[in-house]
Design a protein around this motif. Structure first.
Motif, mmCIF file in Angstrom:
data_model
loop_
_atom_site.group_PDB
_atom_site.id
_atom_site.type_symbol
_atom_site.label_atom_id
_atom_site.label_comp_id
_atom_site.label_asym_id
_atom_site.label_seq_id
_atom_site.Cartn_x
_atom_site.Cartn_y
_atom_site.Cartn_z
ATOM 1 N N GLY A 74 -8.562 3.124 -5.029
ATOM 2 C CA GLY A 74 -7.356 3.509 -4.260
ATOM 3 C C GLY A 74 -5.962 3.220 -4.981
ATOM 4 N N ASP A 125 -8.785 -2.157 8.152
ATOM 5 C CA ASP A 125 -10.320 -1.765 7.964
ATOM 6 C C ASP A 125 -10.322 -1.785 6.199
ATOM 7 N N GLY A 126 -9.619 -2.375 5.838
ATOM 8 C CA GLY A 126 -9.462 -2.205 4.075
ATOM 9 C C GLY A 126 -8.973 -0.878 3.561
ATOM 10 N N THR A 127 -8.149 -0.310 4.442
ATOM 11 C CA THR A 127 -7.415 0.918 3.941
ATOM 12 C C THR A 127 -5.917 0.815 4.169
ATOM 13 N N ALA A 128 -5.044 1.828 3.672
ATOM 14 C CA ALA A 128 -3.579 1.742 3.777
ATOM 15 C C ALA A 128 -3.168 3.079 3.825
ATOM 16 N N GLN A 129 -1.948 3.332 4.481
ATOM 17 C CA GLN A 129 -1.516 4.527 4.413
ATOM 18 C C GLN A 129 -0.239 4.439 3.622
ATOM 19 N N ASN A 146 -3.937 -1.066 6.790
ATOM 20 C CA ASN A 146 -4.616 -0.730 8.280
ATOM 21 C C ASN A 146 -5.946 -2.237 8.141
ATOM 22 N N ASN A 156 -3.603 8.508 2.518
ATOM 23 C CA ASN A 156 -4.694 7.468 2.871
ATOM 24 C C ASN A 156 -5.270 7.058 1.622
ATOM 25 N N LEU A 157 -5.543 5.496 1.404
ATOM 26 C CA LEU A 157 -6.146 4.848 0.355
ATOM 27 C C LEU A 157 -6.973 3.768 0.494
ATOM 28 N N THR A 158 -7.942 3.609 -0.274
ATOM 29 C CA THR A 158 -8.517 2.221 -0.117
ATOM 30 C C THR A 158 -8.086 1.357 -0.830
ATOM 31 N N LEU A 159 -8.061 0.088 -0.379
ATOM 32 C CA LEU A 159 -7.590 -1.114 -1.068
ATOM 33 C C LEU A 159 -8.571 -1.751 -2.106
ATOM 34 N N ASP A 160 -8.414 -0.768 -3.356
ATOM 35 C CA ASP A 160 -9.482 -1.289 -4.289
ATOM 36 C C ASP A 160 -9.108 -0.496 -5.522
#
Length: 184
Positions: A167, A146-150, A144, A160-164
């Motif tokens: 996540g 916005d710094g997130t991914a599915q 995505n 759903n998770l954050t790219l860090d």
């Protein structure tokens, strides 16, 4: 050399060892230059070319371009601009050796002694990574803006998770849980 200069030099070397020991980036441009240099000729010719490339600053400029530009692009986009399409690398796994071929939009992975392979393909229009096995394509990950991914799990659920780091830890936990339950 004065004692204070020696301490300063030793301190700088230790700092540089920590600073330059990161695993970020593959330094493919620098590695290509080194591989070229090693294949120029005899040992003496290789050494002379190496010294010339350091005096003219080819090696330092190449290294800095890799560290500051190419590895940054690789980190943020997930693709290496220096990767050779069609290049095949042998990767040693725990239980087998794998051949990884660089494609224009991803990778082809297969066990060394088997014909079956999978492809990991990036779809730039949809911003997704897909796996293709036996002619069937399945979406693995949708990035995505916005710094997130599915992430799509093997059981069909989407996560759903954050790219860090947090996540990444959640993704590892979810995928390892599926492997654990599948093995039981």
């Amino acid at each position: 050399m004065k004692k204070s200069n020696l301490k300063l030099a030793a301190g700088m070397m230790i700092c540089c060892a920590f600073f330059f020991s990161s695993c970020v980036g593959s330094f493919s441009l620098h590695r290509k230059l080194v591989n070229w240099n090693q294949g120029v000729g005899s040992k003496v010719v290789n050494e002379l070319v190496f010294l010339a490339c350091n005096i003219i600053p080819v090696y330092p400029i190449c290294y800095m371009a890799d560290a500051l530009v190419i590895n940054s692009i690789e980190f943020w986009t997930g693709s290496n601009p220096m990767a050779n399409v069609g290049e095949v690398k042998k990767i040693k796994g725990e239980n087998a050796d794998y051949l990884v071929k660089t494609l224009e939009n991803g990778y082809l992975i297969q066990k060394e002694d088997e014909d079956m392979a999978i492809e990991l393909v990036y779809d730039e229009d949809l911003n997704t990574w897909n796996v293709i096995a036996e002619g069937v394509s399945s979406e693995l990950l949708k990035l995505n803006g916005d710094g997130t991914a599915q992430m799509y799990l093997p059981n069909g659920e989407a996560m759903n998770l954050t790219l860090d780091a947090q996540g990444l830890a959640a993704a590892r936990q979810a995928t390892m849980a599926d492997v654990y339950y599948a093995a039981r």
